[in-house]
Scaffold this active site. Structure first.
Site, PDB file in Angstrom:
ATOM      1  N   HIS A 228       0.917  -1.171  -0.104  1.00  0.00           N
ATOM      2  CA  HIS A 228      -0.078  -0.203  -0.089  1.00  0.00           C
ATOM      3  C   HIS A 228       0.919   1.378   0.171  1.00  0.00           C
ATOM      4  O   HIS A 228       1.800   1.486  -0.937  1.00  0.00           O
ATOM      5  CB  HIS A 228      -1.113  -0.157   1.315  1.00  0.00           C
ATOM      6  CG  HIS A 228      -2.076   0.767   1.211  1.00  0.00           C
ATOM      7  ND1 HIS A 228      -2.441   1.811   0.246  1.00  0.00           N
ATOM      8  CD2 HIS A 228      -2.855   1.162   2.431  1.00  0.00           C
ATOM      9  CE1 HIS A 228      -3.461   2.616   0.465  1.00  0.00           C
ATOM     10  NE2 HIS A 228      -3.778   2.283   1.905  1.00  0.00           N
ATOM     11  N   LYS A 261       8.101  -8.770  -6.502  1.00  0.00           N
ATOM     12  CA  LYS A 261       7.333  -7.770  -7.065  1.00  0.00           C
ATOM     13  C   LYS A 261       7.753  -6.629  -7.244  1.00  0.00           C
ATOM     14  O   LYS A 261       8.850  -6.191  -6.451  1.00  0.00           O
ATOM     15  CB  LYS A 261       6.165  -7.568  -5.752  1.00  0.00           C
ATOM     16  CG  LYS A 261       5.188  -8.485  -5.916  1.00  0.00           C
ATOM     17  CD  LYS A 261       3.714  -8.001  -5.267  1.00  0.00           C
ATOM     18  CE  LYS A 261       2.710  -8.871  -5.772  1.00  0.00           C
ATOM     19  NZ  LYS A 261       1.264  -8.715  -5.048  1.00  0.00           N
ATOM     20  N   MET A 263       7.731  -2.864  -6.836  1.00  0.00           N
ATOM     21  CA  MET A 263       6.865  -1.775  -6.181  1.00  0.00           C
ATOM     22  C   MET A 263       6.439  -0.491  -7.056  1.00  0.00           C
ATOM     23  O   MET A 263       7.497  -0.165  -7.774  1.00  0.00           O
ATOM     24  CB  MET A 263       7.654  -1.339  -4.761  1.00  0.00           C
ATOM     25  CG  MET A 263       7.532  -2.734  -4.027  1.00  0.00           C
ATOM     26  SD  MET A 263       6.058  -3.380  -3.979  1.00  0.00           S
ATOM     27  CE  MET A 263       6.619  -4.785  -2.817  1.00  0.00           C
ATOM     28  N   HIS A 267      -2.237  -2.637  -9.424  1.00  0.00           N
ATOM     29  CA  HIS A 267      -3.319  -1.825  -8.365  1.00  0.00           C
ATOM     30  C   HIS A 267      -4.397  -3.062  -8.412  1.00  0.00           C
ATOM     31  O   HIS A 267      -4.859  -3.752  -9.435  1.00  0.00           O
ATOM     32  CB  HIS A 267      -3.757  -0.796  -9.156  1.00  0.00           C
ATOM     33  CG  HIS A 267      -4.542  -0.015  -8.086  1.00  0.00           C
ATOM     34  ND1 HIS A 267      -5.957  -0.021  -7.995  1.00  0.00           N
ATOM     35  CD2 HIS A 267      -3.869   1.108  -7.202  1.00  0.00           C
ATOM     36  CE1 HIS A 267      -6.217   0.954  -6.670  1.00  0.00           C
ATOM     37  NE2 HIS A 267      -5.033   1.510  -6.656  1.00  0.00           N
ATOM     38  N   ASP A 318       2.229   5.487  -6.924  1.00  0.00           N
ATOM     39  CA  ASP A 318       3.615   5.603  -5.921  1.00  0.00           C
ATOM     40  C   ASP A 318       4.963   5.659  -6.966  1.00  0.00           C
ATOM     41  O   ASP A 318       6.152   6.114  -6.521  1.00  0.00           O
ATOM     42  CB  ASP A 318       3.889   4.464  -4.886  1.00  0.00           C
ATOM     43  CG  ASP A 318       2.738   4.546  -4.027  1.00  0.00           C
ATOM     44  OD1 ASP A 318       2.737   5.704  -3.471  1.00  0.00           O
ATOM     45  OD2 ASP A 318       2.058   3.668  -3.882  1.00  0.00           O
ATOM     46  N   ARG A 362     -18.200  -6.519  10.250  1.00  0.00           N
ATOM     47  CA  ARG A 362     -17.593  -8.018  10.773  1.00  0.00           C
ATOM     48  C   ARG A 362     -18.041  -8.871   9.873  1.00  0.00           C
ATOM     49  O   ARG A 362     -19.077  -9.456   9.845  1.00  0.00           O
ATOM     50  CB  ARG A 362     -18.551  -8.117  12.155  1.00  0.00           C
ATOM     51  CG  ARG A 362     -17.982  -9.013  13.104  1.00  0.00           C
ATOM     52  CD  ARG A 362     -17.900 -10.386  12.619  1.00  0.00           C
ATOM     53  NE  ARG A 362     -17.687 -11.408  13.465  1.00  0.00           N
ATOM     54  CZ  ARG A 362     -17.305 -12.612  13.159  1.00  0.00           C
ATOM     55  NH1 ARG A 362     -17.289 -13.120  11.871  1.00  0.00           N
ATOM     56  NH2 ARG A 362     -17.011 -13.609  14.203  1.00  0.00           N
TER      57      ARG A 362
HETATM   58  C1  ACO Z   1      -1.168   3.701  -3.153  1.00  0.00           C
HETATM   59  C2  ACO Z   1      -1.208   2.638  -3.260  1.00  0.00           C
HETATM   60  O1  ACO Z   1      -1.552   1.648  -2.370  1.00  0.00           O
HETATM   61  S1  ACO Z   1      -1.037   1.787  -4.965  1.00  0.00           S
HETATM   62  C3  ACO Z   1      -0.301   0.331  -4.551  1.00  0.00           C
HETATM   63  C4  ACO Z   1       1.021   0.327  -4.417  1.00  0.00           C
HETATM   64  N1  ACO Z   1       1.320  -1.093  -4.230  1.00  0.00           N
HETATM   65  C5  ACO Z   1       2.604  -1.571  -4.968  1.00  0.00           C
HETATM   66  O2  ACO Z   1       2.988  -0.731  -5.864  1.00  0.00           O
HETATM   67  C6  ACO Z   1       3.047  -2.844  -4.723  1.00  0.00           C
HETATM   68  C7  ACO Z   1       3.344  -3.680  -5.736  1.00  0.00           C
HETATM   69  N2  ACO Z   1       1.805  -4.063  -6.261  1.00  0.00           N
HETATM   70  C8  ACO Z   1       1.436  -5.115  -5.979  1.00  0.00           C
HETATM   71  O3  ACO Z   1       1.741  -5.894  -4.944  1.00  0.00           O
HETATM   72  C9  ACO Z   1       0.105  -5.570  -6.500  1.00  0.00           C
HETATM   73  O4  ACO Z   1      -0.308  -5.176  -7.656  1.00  0.00           O
HETATM   74  C10 ACO Z   1      -1.224  -4.945  -5.619  1.00  0.00           C
HETATM   75  C11 ACO Z   1      -1.026  -5.584  -4.009  1.00  0.00           C
HETATM   76  C12 ACO Z   1      -0.816  -3.482  -5.479  1.00  0.00           C
HETATM   77  C13 ACO Z   1      -2.487  -5.458  -6.098  1.00  0.00           C
HETATM   78  O5  ACO Z   1      -2.689  -6.567  -6.463  1.00  0.00           O
HETATM   79  P1  ACO Z   1      -3.685  -7.622  -6.526  1.00  0.00           P
HETATM   80  O6  ACO Z   1      -5.017  -7.132  -7.004  1.00  0.00           O
HETATM   81  O7  ACO Z   1      -3.910  -8.066  -5.054  1.00  0.00           O
HETATM   82  O8  ACO Z   1      -3.349  -8.715  -7.371  1.00  0.00           O
HETATM   83  P2  ACO Z   1      -1.910  -9.699  -7.012  1.00  0.00           P
HETATM   84  O9  ACO Z   1      -0.806  -9.123  -6.158  1.00  0.00           O
HETATM   85  O10 ACO Z   1      -2.840 -10.909  -6.774  1.00  0.00           O
HETATM   86  O11 ACO Z   1      -1.371  -9.676  -8.562  1.00  0.00           O
HETATM   87  C14 ACO Z   1      -1.823 -10.477  -9.677  1.00  0.00           C
HETATM   88  C15 ACO Z   1      -0.808 -10.942 -10.299  1.00  0.00           C
HETATM   89  O12 ACO Z   1       0.081  -9.850 -10.980  1.00  0.00           O
HETATM   90  C16 ACO Z   1       1.264 -10.124 -10.430  1.00  0.00           C
HETATM   91  N3  ACO Z   1       1.922  -8.809 -10.175  1.00  0.00           N
HETATM   92  C17 ACO Z   1       0.933  -7.570  -9.654  1.00  0.00           C
HETATM   93  N4  ACO Z   1       1.491  -6.340  -9.376  1.00  0.00           N
HETATM   94  C18 ACO Z   1       3.017  -6.615  -9.484  1.00  0.00           C
HETATM   95  C19 ACO Z   1       4.083  -6.311  -9.379  1.00  0.00           C
HETATM   96  N5  ACO Z   1       4.467  -4.942  -8.804  1.00  0.00           N
HETATM   97  N6  ACO Z   1       5.206  -6.854  -9.633  1.00  0.00           N
HETATM   98  C20 ACO Z   1       5.306  -8.419  -9.985  1.00  0.00           C
HETATM   99  N7  ACO Z   1       4.221  -8.855 -10.369  1.00  0.00           N
HETATM  100  C21 ACO Z   1       2.866  -8.200 -10.036  1.00  0.00           C
HETATM  101  C22 ACO Z   1       1.166 -10.994  -9.134  1.00  0.00           C
HETATM  102  O13 ACO Z   1       2.212 -11.457  -8.839  1.00  0.00           O
HETATM  103  C23 ACO Z   1       0.162 -11.794  -9.600  1.00  0.00           C
HETATM  104  O14 ACO Z   1       0.609 -12.866 -10.629  1.00  0.00           O
HETATM  105  P3  ACO Z   1       0.385 -14.286 -10.514  1.00  0.00           P
HETATM  106  O15 ACO Z   1      -1.180 -14.201 -10.769  1.00  0.00           O
HETATM  107  O16 ACO Z   1       1.068 -14.929 -11.412  1.00  0.00           O
HETATM  108  O17 ACO Z   1       0.700 -14.860  -9.080  1.00  0.00           O
HETATM  109  O1  OAA Z   2      -6.867   2.059  -3.658  1.00  0.00           O
HETATM  110  C1  OAA Z   2      -5.945   1.379  -3.365  1.00  0.00           C
HETATM  111  O2  OAA Z   2      -6.086  -0.025  -3.235  1.00  0.00           O
HETATM  112  C2  OAA Z   2      -4.799   1.671  -3.320  1.00  0.00           C
HETATM  113  C3  OAA Z   2      -4.485   3.243  -3.745  1.00  0.00           C
HETATM  114  O3  OAA Z   2      -4.212   3.448  -4.823  1.00  0.00           O
HETATM  115  C4  OAA Z   2      -4.489   4.475  -2.779  1.00  0.00           C
HETATM  116  O4  OAA Z   2      -5.052   3.968  -1.543  1.00  0.00           O
HETATM  117  O5  OAA Z   2      -4.342   5.511  -3.280  1.00  0.00           O
END
Ligand code: ACO
Ligand code: OAA
Length: 400
Positions: A228, A261, A263, A267, A318, A362
């Site tokens: 996040h 991953k 970063m 999303h 980000d 809940r």
């Molecule tokens: C302001 C914010 O909060 S924006 C989000 C900031 N977070 C990041 O940048 C962290 C990197 N990104 C991630 O971890 C993810 O994209 C998340 C957690 C944000 C959202 O992901 P989710 O919807 O839960 O999907 P999930 O993590 O299951 O990803 C789906 C697939 O894409 C891949 N994937 C998604 N994001 C990434 C990434 N950044 N790098 C590599 N692979 C990725 C996963 O490994 C997964 O692959 P698989 O199906 O082969 O296992």
């Molecule tokens: O909406 C989300 O899951 C994460 C995000 O982009 C934020 O909080 O700005």
């Protein structure tokens, strides 16, 4: 095997209404109270957007002046909060420092009140608390960075608006207008994003009729994680690891081979790009130009195009914010605390909304642990045996 449809991570589950913002992945758009975020970022000071999130409307000139006057009243670092910050080890994460400072502010503010959210019954008081927190956070974040650098506290300046004063308190230098503008835009883009993990956390805490500060402290904990808010910090670590645009290919080969991953990409809701990225990328471009750092643009572009072409996963907010905060001069560890200062507006708008239309949050779970078993040597006494018989009878009745 149970037939329950488990929604792991609550993915795709709609849990409530909100009038605060609308994230639309189909049109790649984000509206705050109906206004496209790009329009707000291009035209408004962050204070006006805070007003919009809390009150549902952009402020009139008089309302903006009143909010700014109130913000200025609570800008200076409180001496007790300073003491609390200084008790946090210098090598602790600054997110822990901000969390501790907010916790102290809450304990002090709520002392003698029973420490509850006024059961949703006093929205005016909770709005006033929200404004005070919004006003207090920049000094907490700025002082945290300064003390880690061995620098003294910088007092706020009454002649500067929120964004310029935040930079002043962090760096102790008159900020350039171009930098203030890019920073102001980033704060607006970070302010709100519907039911993201930290906002949902704040709503869960609020739903128990706990207090506003407890909800914000919990939200800070949720924001810290790199999936996040912590991703803006993690993006800079990745930029530093890669070093130069020419290293992107080999770096990605290794990252993907080790299932790491990357970063700043991906999303939960947007699958074809984050609506905020073009606006933040434009702000980053002005900073790149201002600081004369084409190397940052080259690395950004190379990593984006390689990752998108290999994985079809797009950058999130980000990704441009990390290098933008780096260029402005924030330490990498300060990036997520800056995000707190922005997102406290959205969190508190949601806390007010949850309190005004509350239902305890809940959900259910499907048990997949060991089958029922019994403690060796346990012999039910008469009352326990009667209670067990009672439970068994009710279960039978429900099954009929
Ligand atoms: C302001 C914010 O909060 S924006 C989000 C900031 N977070 C990041 O940048 C962290 C990197 N990104 C991630 O971890 C993810 O994209 C998340 C957690 C944000 C959202 O992901 P989710 O919807 O839960 O999907 P999930 O993590 O299951 O990803 C789906 C697939 O894409 C891949 N994937 C998604 N994001 C990434 C990434 N950044 N790098 C590599 N692979 C990725 C996963 O490994 C997964 O692959 P698989 O199906 O082969 O296992
Ligand atoms: O909406 C989300 O899951 C994460 C995000 O982009 C934020 O909080 O700005």
């Amino acid at each position: 095997m149970s037939m329950t449809d488990i929604k792991k991570g609550l993915a795709g589950v709609t849990v409530d209404y909100t009038a605060v913002s609308k994230v639309n992945p189909e049109t790649n758009s984000l509206l705050y109270r109906g206004y496209p975020v790009q329009e707000l970022a291009a035209t408004q000071p962050f204070e006006a957007v805070a007003h919009l999130l809390w009150k549902g409307e952009l402020p009139t000139d008089e309302e903006l002046a009143a909010l700014r006057a109130e913000e200025r009243l609570h800008r200076a670092l409180d001496p007790d909060v300073r003491t609390a910050i200084e008790l946090v080890p210098l090598d602790a994460h600054p997110m822990d420092e901000v969390r501790t400072a907010v916790s102290l502010l809450g304990a002090r503010d709520l002392a003698g009140t029973g420490s509850v959210l006024d059961a949703g019954g006093n929205p005016e008081e909770n709005l006033a608390r929200s404004i005070r927190l919004f006003a207090a956070l920049p000094a907490i974040v700025a002082y945290g960075q300064r003390r880690r650098r061995g620098q003294d506290l910088v007092e706020p300046r009454d002649d500067l608006d929120y964004a310029a004063n935040f930079l002043w308190m962090t760096f102790g230098e008159e900020p350039d207008d171009i930098v203030v503008d890019a920073f102001n835009r980033s704060m607006i883009l970070y302010a709100e994003h519907s039911f993201n993990a930290s906002t949902f956390t704040a709503r869960v805490v609020t739903s128990t009729l706990s207090d506003l500060y407890s909800a914000v402290v919990a939200a800070i904990g949720a924001l810290k994680g790199p999936l996040h808010g912590g991703a803006n910090e993690a993006v800079l670590h990745i930029f530093n690891e890669i070093g130069d645009a020419s290293n992107v290919g080999p770096w990605l080969d290794e990252a993907l081979a080790s299932k790491r991953k990357v970063m700043g990409f991906g999303h939960r809701v947007y699958k074809r790009g984050d609506s905020r990225v073009p606006t933040m990328k434009a702000a980053l471009d002005t900073l790149i130009e201002h600081y004369g750092r084409p190397d940052v643009a080259a690395l950004y572009d190379a990593l984006e195009s390689e990752f998108v072409s290999r994985k079809g996963i797009y950058p999130n907010l980000d990704f441009p914010s990390g290098p933008a905060y780096n260029l402005i001069g924030f330490d990498t560890l300060t990036f997520t605390p800056v995000f707190i200062a922005a997102r406290v507006t959205g969190w508190t708008a949601h806390i007010l909304e949850q309190a005004a239309s509350n239902a305890l949050i809940r959900p259910l779970s499907e048990y997949n642990g060991p089958k029922e078993r019994h403690v060796e040597g346990y012999v039910a006494d008469a009352s326990a045996a009667a209670a067990e018989a009672d439970v068994a009878q009710r279960a039978e009745e429900m099954a009929e």
